[in-house]
Each structure stands twice: as structure tokens, then as C-alpha cells.
Design a protein around this motif. Structure first.
Motif, PDB file in Angstrom:
ATOM      1  N   SER A  97       0.847  -1.202   0.000  1.00  0.00           N
ATOM      2  CA  SER A  97       0.000   0.000   0.000  1.00  0.00           C
ATOM      3  C   SER A  97       0.876   1.244   0.000  1.00  0.00           C
ATOM      4  N   ASP A 198      -6.344   4.622   4.575  1.00  0.00           N
ATOM      5  CA  ASP A 198      -5.271   3.626   4.590  1.00  0.00           C
ATOM      6  C   ASP A 198      -5.616   2.617   5.686  1.00  0.00           C
ATOM      7  N   TYR A 201      -4.257  -2.224   9.114  1.00  0.00           N
ATOM      8  CA  TYR A 201      -4.398  -2.934  10.393  1.00  0.00           C
ATOM      9  C   TYR A 201      -5.829  -3.367  10.688  1.00  0.00           C
ATOM     10  N   THR A 227      -3.989  -4.135   2.148  1.00  0.00           N
ATOM     11  CA  THR A 227      -2.728  -4.851   1.927  1.00  0.00           C
ATOM     12  C   THR A 227      -2.756  -6.231   2.574  1.00  0.00           C
ATOM     13  N   SER A 229       0.085  -7.250   3.802  1.00  0.00           N
ATOM     14  CA  SER A 229       1.342  -7.184   4.567  1.00  0.00           C
ATOM     15  C   SER A 229       1.181  -7.565   6.028  1.00  0.00           C
TER      16      SER A 229
HETATM   17  C1  LIG Z   1      -0.340   3.003   8.039  1.00  0.00           C
HETATM   18  C2  LIG Z   1       0.496   2.238   7.070  1.00  0.00           C
HETATM   19  N1  LIG Z   1       0.246   2.353   5.765  1.00  0.00           N
HETATM   20  C3  LIG Z   1       0.965   1.685   4.853  1.00  0.00           C
HETATM   21  C4  LIG Z   1       2.002   0.850   5.237  1.00  0.00           C
HETATM   22  C5  LIG Z   1       2.779   0.137   4.166  1.00  0.00           C
HETATM   23  O1  LIG Z   1       2.310  -1.169   4.032  1.00  0.00           O
HETATM   24  P1  LIG Z   1       2.672  -2.092   2.779  1.00  0.00           P
HETATM   25  O2  LIG Z   1       3.557  -3.180   3.304  1.00  0.00           O
HETATM   26  O3  LIG Z   1       1.371  -2.602   2.281  1.00  0.00           O
HETATM   27  O4  LIG Z   1       3.356  -1.244   1.774  1.00  0.00           O
HETATM   28  C6  LIG Z   1       2.305   0.695   6.585  1.00  0.00           C
HETATM   29  C7  LIG Z   1       3.417  -0.166   6.997  1.00  0.00           C
HETATM   30  O5  LIG Z   1       3.833  -0.224   8.116  1.00  0.00           O
HETATM   31  C8  LIG Z   1       1.531   1.415   7.535  1.00  0.00           C
HETATM   32  O6  LIG Z   1       1.762   1.322   8.846  1.00  0.00           O
END
Ligand SMILES: Cc1ncc(COP(=O)(O)O)c(C=O)c1O
Length: 390
Positions: A97, A198, A201, A227, A229
Motif C-alpha cells: 500500500s 489507509d 491494520y 494490503t 502485509s
Molecule cells: C499506516 C500504514 N500504511 C501503509 C504501510 C505500508 O504497508 P505495505 O507493506 O502494504 O506497503 C504501513 C506499513 O507499516 C503502515 O503502517
């Protein structure tokens, strides 16, 4: 080698003090509550191995060939099915993301444009927007997310968009109640300001009830970023942006110039994992882990630091955000903490336009139970030493 002069925009790509500070956290003798890495012990290792084989068998060379810029159609359909109000043709698969943040900045921001962000806000988003040279407008934020009264004034100043993390934000761990989300969406629409939601979490909720996404409340005025992730593994770099037309189309053009497309192989693997129902299957374990880790660290820090570190217990996510006594310098305390073998992130750099110096963020995601307890003990000892001027 002849070294060309650098583009003016590099002025905004400062090597932040925080990067320098965080280098210190890599020391082997330092217990790390600073990093935002998800718990590696929860990575779906066997499932990913099996999914890789299935992906190659099912997709053949397609899993290794160039692919469409906006991603595998099946994956986009899957994402749309997970998000009420989303259509597959509004989905663009991104390389994390983080790339979604960059693409939004790239297609929306001219130098001097205004962007509204929470204070504090995710540092990585600020660094993604910085090269497009925006002026930041900040909105104070508490355990329930951004302050809506302050927001009205900020929206009236005409930002291009408001960047917001409604679910267990980074760094504060705050979660916006549904009523605040509804008012936020209404205010943004009334002022003609787009929302960038965004949401990395969201699935890591361990207490309370799920709240609607901003996107579900107003799909026509929200770019939603999701995401894999934090739920599966960040190394997949599989994420998505859901954007109303024509924004999705512009983001797709920008992405094409930037990396052509997200890895077709990891998209194919992710698709196998998702088709197998892995997210629902893993949610209970993820939630149980993060709940336990959160309570462990919160209890240990309360015991070791008492009133010297005040925080609200989050209902999800990976972070404890809190305050040292007012007037304390968290950055100076960071150095004492490193000397005592424990690291955290001082809160200052999370404020786009500067902020209080006495805040800090602790991550409970990755360490073992023993490490969390020992880290809290070290923090307590470091605090004693810091107060004694050591
Ligand atoms: C609030 C937030 N947005 C985006 C990201 C980036 O995530 P990604 O691994 O999907 O690029 C993070 C990563 O820690 C995050 O904490």
C-alpha cells in the motif's frame, strides 16, 4: 564518477533523523520495540509453499509473464468482493500500500497543494507525499481518531485530500467509532475534499466490534488502500487501491510508468491463498497473538514505568502510543534507552508540522513474551537513569 546535480525534489526527501536513530536499533544487544515488522512466526510458510506450486500449475507461464498494470482480474474481483461498495474495475493491485500512497500523491499533488493529515500520522505516508511538495495541514487526533471540530477548519482551507487511518492507526493505535466516521465522510463531501483511507491494520482487531470502512460509507469520495502485509506477509508486496474513476485510471497510468505491474508470481500466489480462505482461517490466530502481545507489553510497561508512561490501550493493531511526563524529550530518552538495550520510536517525526516532544511509540508485534518483559524492565531502568541525568 561524474555526479549530476540532484533534482530539487530531493530537498524534500531528507534523510530523516529518525532513519539515523533507527539504525541504532539494529544492534544485537538492543531489544527492539521500534520496528513495525509483523510477527514472523505467524507467516503462512507451508501454505505459501503449497500455494506457489498450485499457482504455477494453475496459471502456467502467466504466473511468470508480464501482466496487466492494474493486476490479475481474478485478484481484483476477490478484493472487490471483500469490500462492500467496491467494483472490480475500481481496484488496482499495488506493490504494497506504500505504492498506493505514492500513486495518489503522484496523480493528485502539485507543489504547494494542501494535504490534510492527522497529527500524529504514519511517517511513511508523509515521506511518500513529500516529493510532490505539498503543504501539510494537520488535524489533532485522540484515541477515537481525528478531532472533527478541528477538521472543519482544516477542510475549509481546501486540501486536495485528507489522509486518514481509521482502524488502529500507526502510530496512535486509535480506532474511529462509526458515528465519527459518518460525520467525517459527511464533512469531507460537504467541503468537496477526497478521503484517502489507509487500512493495513483493519483485520488486526482484537477487541470490540468492526466499524464500517469510510469507503463503504461513501465509495464515490474515498480512495481505500488495503494490503496483505499485516495479515499474511509483507514480502509478498501484494496490496490494493480502490479508487473511483477517473482516479483509478490515472493511478494505473502512473503505476505503468513506475513498475509496469506488481509481480505476477506473488499475485498468483496471493490469489491461491485467498481462494483457499486463508484470511478467515487465520484471523483468530492473528487476533489472539496481537491481543496477548499488547496486554503483555501494556502490563509490563505499567509495572516498570508507572505513571511516567501514559497510554490508551488499543483495540487492535501493533502499537502502544503514549506520553512521557509533559516537557520530557523522548528523543533524548531514546539515547538513554539504547544505552540500556531497548529501542522505541520517539513521537516527534510522526507530526507533519512538528509536535510535542514527549510522545513515543512502542511496537508489541514481533518480540517474544520474555523479550517484551525484559524490554519493559530495561525501559524502566532507562527512565530512572534518564531522570537522574545519566
Ligand atoms: C499506516 C500504514 N500504511 C501503509 C504501510 C505500508 O504497508 P505495505 O507493506 O502494504 O506497503 C504501513 C506499513 O507499516 C503502515 O503502517
Amino acid at each position: 564518477m561524474a555526479y549530476p546535480s540532484l533534482a530539487g525534489r530531493t530537498d524534500r526527501m531528507q534523510s530523516s533523523t529518525i532513519r539515523e536513530l533507527l539504525k541504532l536499533t539494529a544492534r544485537a544487544d538492543v531489544l527492539n520495540l521500534a520496528g513495525g515488522l509483523p510477527a514472523a512466526k505467524l507467516f503462512p510458510m507451508e501454505e505459501t509453499q503449497a500455494a506457489s506450486e498450485r499457482a504455477l500449475a494453475r496459471h502456467g507461464v502467466r504466473a511468470l509473464q508480464y501482466g496487466p498494470t492494474d493486476g490479475f482480474p481474478e485478484l481484483r474481483a476477490h478484493v472487490a468482493a471483500m469490500l462492500p461498495g467496491a467494483q472490480p474495475d475500481q481496484v488496482i493491485v499495488t506493490s504494497g500500500s506504500q505504492q498506493g500512497l505514492d500513486l495518489v500523491g503522484k496523480v493528485v499533488l502539485d507543489p504547494g497543494d494542501r494535504v490534510a493529515v492527522a497529527a500524529p500520522s504514519y511517517m511513511g505516508a508523509l515521506r511518500a507525499f513529500d516529493p510532490y511538495e505539498p503543504e501539510y495541514l494537520t488535524v489533532p487526533s485522540d484515541a477515537d481518531g481525528i478531532d472533527l471540530d478541528a477538521l472543519e477548519d482544516v477542510l475549509a482551507q481546501g486540501p486536495k485530500f485528507l489522509y486518514v487511518i481509521p482502524d488502529f492507526d500507526n502510530p496512535q493505535g486509535s480506532c474511529m467509532p462509526a458515528a465519527r466516521r459518518e460525520r467525517l465522510v459527511e464533512a469531507a463531501r460537504r467541503h468537496g475534499v477526497m478521503l484517502v483511507e489507509d487500512s493495513p491494520y483493519r483485520e488486526l482487531r482484537f477487541d470490540g466490534d468492526e466499524q464500517p470502512t469510510l469507503h463503504a460509507l461513501d465509495p464515490g469520495n474515498v480512495v481505500h488502500l488495503g494490503t496483505l502485509s499485516k495479515t499474511l506477509a509483507p514480502g509478498l508486496r501484494v496490496a490494493w487501491a480502490v479508487a473511483p474513476e477517473p482516479l483509478k485510471d490515472w493511478m494505473e497510468r502512473a503505476k505503468q510508468a513506475s513498475d509496469l505491474h506488481t509481480s505476477t508470481f506473488t499475485q498468483a500466489v496471493a490469489l491461491e491463498l485467498l481462494d483457499d480462505g486463508i484470511l478467515d482461517a487465520r484471523k483468530p490466530a492473528l487476533r489472539a497473538h496481537y491481543r496477548e502481545q499488547c496486554h503483555l507489553l501494556a502490563d509490563a510497561v505499567r509495572q516498570e514505568m508507572g505513571d511516567a508512561f501514559r497510554f490508551d490501550l488499543p483495540a487492535g493493531g501493533m502499537f502502544l502510543w503514549g506520553e512521557l511526563p509533559s516537557g520530557s524529550d523522548a528523543q533524548a530518552f531514546f539515547h538513554t534507552a539504547i544505552d540500556h538495550g531497548v529501542a522505541f520510536v520517539p513521537g516527534g517525526p510522526f507530526y507533519a508540522n512538528g509536535g510535542p516532544s514527549h510522545t513515543l511509540r512502542l511496537s508489541f508485534a514481533q518480540p517474544t513474551e520474555q523479550e517484551l518483559q525484559e524490554a519493559a524492565r530495561r525501559l524502566g531502568r532507562a527512565w530512572q537513569a534518564f531522570q537522574n541525568g545519566a
